[in-house]
Design an enzyme around this catalytic site. Structure first.
Site, short mmCIF file in Angstrom:
data_model
loop_
_atom_site.label_atom_id
_atom_site.label_comp_id
_atom_site.label_asym_id
_atom_site.label_seq_id
_atom_site.Cartn_x
_atom_site.Cartn_y
_atom_site.Cartn_z
N GLU A 88 -81.19 -1.64 105.22
CA GLU A 88 -82.25 -1.69 104.20
C GLU A 88 -82.43 -3.12 103.72
O GLU A 88 -81.48 -3.75 103.24
CB GLU A 88 -81.89 -0.74 103.04
CG GLU A 88 -83.05 -0.55 102.08
CD GLU A 88 -82.78 0.49 101.00
OE1 GLU A 88 -82.05 1.46 101.27
OE2 GLU A 88 -83.29 0.30 99.89
N LYS A 284 -77.69 6.80 94.59
CA LYS A 284 -77.99 6.32 95.96
C LYS A 284 -78.02 4.79 95.95
O LYS A 284 -77.51 4.14 96.86
CB LYS A 284 -79.33 6.91 96.43
CG LYS A 284 -79.66 6.63 97.88
CD LYS A 284 -80.39 5.32 98.10
CE LYS A 284 -80.78 5.15 99.55
NZ LYS A 284 -81.39 3.84 99.80
N ASP A 300 -64.58 4.60 106.08
CA ASP A 300 -65.35 5.83 106.27
C ASP A 300 -66.29 6.03 105.08
O ASP A 300 -65.90 6.56 104.04
CB ASP A 300 -64.34 6.99 106.40
CG ASP A 300 -65.01 8.32 106.62
OD1 ASP A 300 -66.23 8.44 106.41
OD2 ASP A 300 -64.28 9.27 107.00
N HIS A 397 -89.03 -5.21 96.81
CA HIS A 397 -88.82 -4.44 98.04
C HIS A 397 -89.79 -4.84 99.13
O HIS A 397 -89.43 -5.07 100.27
CB HIS A 397 -89.05 -2.94 97.74
CG HIS A 397 -87.78 -2.19 97.61
ND1 HIS A 397 -87.69 -0.84 97.77
CD2 HIS A 397 -86.54 -2.61 97.32
CE1 HIS A 397 -86.45 -0.46 97.60
NE2 HIS A 397 -85.74 -1.52 97.32
C1 MEV Z 1 -83.42 2.18 97.07
O1 MEV Z 1 -82.66 2.16 98.25
C2 MEV Z 1 -82.53 2.35 95.86
C3 MEV Z 1 -83.26 2.54 94.54
O2 MEV Z 1 -84.18 3.61 94.63
C4 MEV Z 1 -82.20 2.82 93.51
C5 MEV Z 1 -82.73 3.21 92.15
O3 MEV Z 1 -83.85 3.75 92.05
O4 MEV Z 1 -81.97 3.02 91.18
C6 MEV Z 1 -84.04 1.31 94.19
#
Ligand code: MEV
Length: 442
Positions: A88, A284, A300, A397
């Protein structure tokens, strides 16, 4: 001719690698091209390729993912270059930006809360729980001596079996009991050690019960259901945080004072504590950083994530793993995560790049690696929530994604340079990049 995909293939694993490649390529319209594409990712050093082939089964080629580095990662006063393997585009940038920002404010602080790991022997037995409980002191001794040959080395390193507890689940499942075993595995992740001990315990348990001549026949039999480590390791836990006076957040956003930014940031984190949809995305983002370090160091990441998500639900609702405290003019952002990692054994010593990553980190202990990986989790969480609560996530992003879009359109180096210049102060979008390329290609 393209092969039909509904065929069952038998004996695939026994084929030679070249034969497997050929067979797989027949599923495509252009088998020749497929074979050369897959081969083009083979390592030029045959020895190395053989090593990769043997990590897994039915290996055809290697799947390449970028290996980057986050500089300026200051943890408890020590500065690290942290290797990160991730596809990413924004993750390493987010980790680096956060690390730089916090290195100017004291860096990350981290402490290992505990390092206990867990395994279970699940079994059926038809007697009363009280009888088994009564046998436990003797059974414990019997089990411990049955695994001496496996635990001796680990004990020399200060680890081993810490405790064996009997759990009675007969209310939930008829005759179902469990031995819940806790372990200390020092610098190794310990999966093989734990599973070997558990399987030996299972056999020893059967023998022990078979020799209880005072019990009726049917109670001298134990049915072993399974013996396996648990990836839920709430007591293999690390706490990592950053903190600064609110005034040191004054310049984070030009429209907000440090205190206003901190309050907004705190609200965003609180939302992830009460709402599962947001919590999942929030966490995430944390695992973007943790997984990247886990992969780079040959750990792992599925085990690490599974433990984290279970831990995030420990009170019955899935919640944010991080939290904010604002007190006495101070902002504190804290992450608490379970983290079962190793720095010796397994892939950590076999994969040449995992070994190199650990070298880059100064060959840390497992405890130190817990702190480093969690710091990268917190760093990514900080950068994500910071962007979300200020300029939004897409600006950064999409800037990082620009090169992916340009590659999609097979842009030349010259076109890439010109697009990078043009999009410096333009909003990046897929359509926008397509349009720009068309305009310069005319
Ligand atoms: C993207 O990989 C992760 C985010 O969505 C985390 C978040 O929203 O806190 C930017």
């Amino acid at each position: 001719m393209k092969r039909k995909r509904d065929r069952i293939i038998s004996g695939f694993s026994k084929l030679l690698k070249e034969e497997k490649l050929k067979l797989v390529a027949e599923y495509f319209e252009n088998p020749g091209e497929v074979v050369s594409l897959l081969k083009s990712f083979w390592h030029s050093d045959e020895e190395k390729q053989k090593l990769f082939d043997e990590f897994s089964e039915n290996t055809l080629t290697n799947f390449v993912i970028p290996y980057g580095v986050a500089p300026n990662v200051m943890i408890n006063g020590q500065t690290y270059l942290v290797p990160m393997v991730i596809e990413e585009s924004s993750v390493v940038a987010a980790a680096s930006a956060a690390s730089k920002f916090w290195s100017e404010r004291g860096g990350f602080r981290s402490e290992v809360v505990d390092t206990k790991k867990v395994g279970q022997v699940h079994f059926s037995w038809s007697g009363r729980a009280a009888v088994l409980h009564g046998l436990m002191p003797e059974l414990r001794q019997h089990l411990m001596s049955a695994v001496k040959h496996i635990t001796a080395n680990m004990e020399k390193r200060g680890g081993g079996v810490l405790d064996i507890e009997l759990k009675d689940f007969t209310r939930e499942i008829e005759h179902y009991f469990q031995l819940l075993v806790t372990f200390e595995t020092k610098d190794s992740m310990g999966a093989n050690f734990i599973n070997s001990v558990l399987e030996e315990f299972a056999q020893a348990l059967k023998v022990f019960m078979a020799n209880r001549l005072e019990l009726p026949d049917e109670q001298r039999q134990v049915e072993i259901i399974m013996s396996i480590l648990s990836n839920y390791t709430p007591e293999c836990l690390v706490r990592t945080w950053v903190e600064c006076p609110l005034s040191q957040l004054d310049n984070v956003d030009e429209t907000l004072s440090g205190e206003a930014f901190a309050r907004k940031f705190e609200k965003a984190v609180r939302i992830a504590q009460v709402d599962v949809y947001r919590a999942t995305t929030h966490n995430k983002g944390i695992y973007n950083g943790i997984d990247a370090v886990a992969i780079a160091t040959g750990n792992d990441f599925r085990a690490i994530e599974a433990a984290g998500h279970a831990f995030a639900s420990r009170d019955g609702q899935y919640r944010s793993l991080s939290r904010v405290e604002i007190e006495d003019g101070m902002f504190r952002f804290i992450l608490e995560v379970p983290m079962a990692v190793g720095t010796v054994g397994g892939l950590t010593s076999l994969h040449p790049l995992a070994k190199y990553s650990l070298d880059m980190l100064g060959n840390p202990s497992a405890r130190e690696l817990m702190m480093i990986a969690s710091a990268m989790g917190l760093a990514n969480n900080w950068s994500a929530v910071r962007s979300l609560t200020t300029k939004g996530i897409q600006a950064g992003h999409m800037k990082m994604h620009l090169f992916n879009i340009l590659n999609h359109f097979k842009a030349t180096d010259e076109e890439k340079a010109s697009a990078a210049e043009y999009f410096k102060d333009q909003k990046v979008s897929f359509a926008g990049v397509a349009q720009y390329l068309t305009s310069i290609r005319k």
